[in-house]
Write a protein that holds these residues in place. Structure first.
Motif, PDB file in Angstrom:
ATOM      1  N   GLY A 291       2.861   9.008  -8.200  1.00 49.78           N
ATOM      2  CA  GLY A 291       3.332   9.157  -6.879  1.00 49.78           C
ATOM      3  C   GLY A 291       2.578   8.010  -5.830  1.00 49.78           C
ATOM      4  N   LEU A 292       1.355   7.699  -6.128  1.00 53.82           N
ATOM      5  CA  LEU A 292       0.607   6.971  -5.224  1.00 53.82           C
ATOM      6  C   LEU A 292       1.287   5.503  -5.238  1.00 53.82           C
ATOM      7  CD1 LEU A 292      -1.730   6.457  -3.245  1.00 53.82           C
ATOM      8  CD2 LEU A 292      -3.204   6.218  -5.222  1.00 53.82           C
TER       9      LEU A 292
ATOM     10  N   LYS B   4       4.320   4.821  -3.613  1.00 57.40           N
ATOM     11  CA  LYS B   4       3.874   4.468  -2.279  1.00 57.40           C
ATOM     12  C   LYS B   4       3.518   2.832  -2.075  1.00 57.40           C
ATOM     13  CE  LYS B   4       2.670   8.901  -0.459  1.00 57.40           C
ATOM     14  NZ  LYS B   4       2.859   9.657  -1.694  1.00 57.40           N
TER      15      LYS B   4
ATOM     16  N   ALA C 126       6.472   0.770  -2.376  1.00 62.59           N
ATOM     17  CA  ALA C 126       7.113   0.577  -0.984  1.00 62.59           C
ATOM     18  C   ALA C 126       6.502  -0.348  -0.038  1.00 62.59           C
ATOM     19  CB  ALA C 126       7.240   2.099  -0.454  1.00 62.59           C
TER      20      ALA C 126
ATOM     21  N   THR D 256       8.831  -0.457   4.714  1.00 62.08           N
ATOM     22  CA  THR D 256       8.078   0.196   3.725  1.00 62.08           C
ATOM     23  C   THR D 256       8.031   1.775   4.161  1.00 62.08           C
ATOM     24  OG1 THR D 256       6.530  -1.458   3.330  1.00 62.08           O
ATOM     25  CG2 THR D 256       5.425   0.839   3.213  1.00 62.08           C
ATOM     26  N   GLY D 257       7.700   1.935   5.371  1.00 63.31           N
ATOM     27  CA  GLY D 257       7.884   3.343   6.121  1.00 63.31           C
ATOM     28  C   GLY D 257       9.373   4.068   5.563  1.00 63.31           C
TER      29      GLY D 257
ATOM     30  N   ARG E 242      11.368   3.501   3.307  1.00 59.94           N
ATOM     31  CA  ARG E 242      11.368   3.746   1.812  1.00 59.94           C
ATOM     32  C   ARG E 242      10.647   4.787   1.424  1.00 59.94           C
ATOM     33  NH1 ARG E 242      13.490   5.020  -2.757  1.00 59.94           N
ATOM     34  NH2 ARG E 242      12.224   4.454  -4.476  1.00 59.94           N
ATOM     35  N   MET E 243       9.552   4.923   2.199  1.00 60.97           N
ATOM     36  CA  MET E 243       8.421   6.286   1.934  1.00 60.97           C
ATOM     37  C   MET E 243       9.062   7.410   2.312  1.00 60.97           C
ATOM     38  SD  MET E 243       4.530   4.872   2.659  1.00 60.97           S
ATOM     39  CE  MET E 243       3.738   3.816   1.674  1.00 60.97           C
TER      40      MET E 243
ATOM     41  N   LYS F 192      10.170  10.814   0.299  1.00 62.83           N
ATOM     42  CA  LYS F 192       9.574  12.111   0.336  1.00 62.83           C
ATOM     43  C   LYS F 192      10.834  13.069   0.768  1.00 62.83           C
ATOM     44  CE  LYS F 192       6.272  14.302   3.634  1.00 62.83           C
ATOM     45  NZ  LYS F 192       5.262  14.882   2.610  1.00 62.83           N
TER      46      LYS F 192
END
Lengths: 210, 210, 210
Positions: free
Chosen positions: C96-97, C100, C103, C192-193, C195-196, C200
């Motif tokens: 999971g990390l 991120k 991303a 990036t945001g 995609r995150m 989520k």
């Protein structure tokens, strides 16, 4: 008719953009059928429409490739992708027509690729065949591979073969001293016509028995 | 022995064409097994035979790539494709032998790729490994991907690993001051021999537990 | 803050290497899950980490590509592959990390690609979008295709779309006269945001009905 030397390149340029749009449409269809979103559809349409030419240019050292330097190509593939995103069923209804346009693309991409190799290497059959076929089938191979299918180039009726026939005729005419612009049109017609007939009558070349 | 400096490059050139033919044969087999027609067979044989070298040349900026500039390569892949089209069963009967020739191709492509990087970047291990492995496995990866299989590079006994071992030995010998031509032969033999032994004894490197 | 003009490129360079490591990790995971040996893992990690940038450089004529000329990139992908080979379960635990971090790679690769096109072609939206998206998604497409899966780019939540949004914002800011270095950071953060958030909340763009 005042300047036929100019009009043939213009016709080829027109057919090139036309073929790009048809190729892009086949890519957009595949993306839609694999449940891509709009950006995935644009990407697959663009790959299908321009990858053959980009591959040819990169391999032969023309960078940036024509399809990058001239924004018209990518504008067309994006436009087609967006149109199919909104009007998938309408376009799908005309898939038969689009496959005929795709055959036009096959023919014109073949001769554009072969002409480019001719302008670089002169009358070299292998270089012309390589460039012509890469231009014509490169985008379609990537389209199919990217959605995890065996490329139709390897399994369908005359496809690369139609492209190859176009190269052979083109090479023969140039070797016989015919002007490039004059030779281009019948050779495009030959490759396109062969592909159309192959689709219509389900023609295949013989395959080896396994 | 009068001019050993010339004879090693000639031997390598011979092995290169030999390896190209073997790679092309593995591509033609796959195309036949996927029911391609003759043109599809030629295309997949050619991709398998030359794509690794073309990829290396394009990435390192040598255009047109050797395999395009010198028609002998594509002539060999086409010849092999046509032969397998007509004589599939006979060739298939000798598939074991062809896989041994393929191992020769793996070795010689590795060292040709690594030598090229050495000539451009000097004694740079990563560049040599990258160019050697791309040359050796690029064509096989595309062959397998294009018929929708996971490339054997990722799943079979020592393949890229044999290529990598060849690069390590080659780098080591050059670092120790051995002449490129002298180093080439044992390093080709090492990569080829490792691959042959791996096929014979089904050698694998350990895999992580999932 | 004494020399902010220098510090932004350094931050981007750092994020670039960071993103390369994250991309490489996703490639190494896939290779492990397909039972590759260590060399196959290294190859797939390296392809995933650097292929997007290599493709961009080759298409735009910068050879050798940055990721070949600067050994740090391949050193990172190899290091990540080796680490995951030995510590697969530990790394997998933090997948999971890593997604991120992936991303982050998506965002920074997008803006690096778009900046490069900007430096070559000036304020040309199509060239910037093409270079940005190729850089961001090229490695991931090849990773998935090479293990015989449909690339997530074509089927998952906002992925190429997040990259595209970053390009749009970047183009807009440059068109409005914002300095490249100043524009880069918020646009990386945007891609990036997005995609995150998409991961989520499982965001998707609408798809056409088939």
């Amino acid at each position: 008719m005042a300047d036929p030397g100019l009009s043939v390149p213009m016709l080829i340029q027109f057919l090139d953009l036309f073929g790009t749009a048809a190729f892009a449409a086949t890519g957009a269809f595949k993306a839609v059928e694999h449940k891509s979103d709009i950006v995935g559809i644009i990407i697959l349409a663009t790959i299908t429409g321009v990858a053959g030419g980009v591959l040819r240019d990169v391999i032969f050292g023309r960078v940036p490739p024509v399809a990058i330097a001239n924004p018209l190509y990518v504008a067309i593939t994006i436009g087609m992708a967006v149109a199919i995103f909104f009007l998938y069923r309408s376009f799908k209804h005309y898939e038969g027509l689009i496959l005929k346009f795709d055959a036009v693309g096959l023919g014109v991409f073949t001769i554009i690729g072969a002409s480019f190799a001719y302008s670089v290497f002169g009358l070299n059959f292998l270089a012309m065949a390589f460039a012509g076929i890469v231009t014509a089938v490169g985008g379609g191979i990537l389209r199919d591979v990217f959605v995890n299918e065996v490329p139709i180039v390897f399994v369908k009726e005359l496809y690369a073969s139609a492209s190859f026939a176009g190269v052979v005729a083109f090479f023969g005419m140039l070797a016989a001293g015919v002007d490039v612009n004059v030779a281009a049109i019948p050779c495009i017609a030959l490759a396109t016509g062969l592909r159309m007939l192959a689709m219509k009558y389900n023609w295949n070349l013989p395959r080896p028995r396994v």
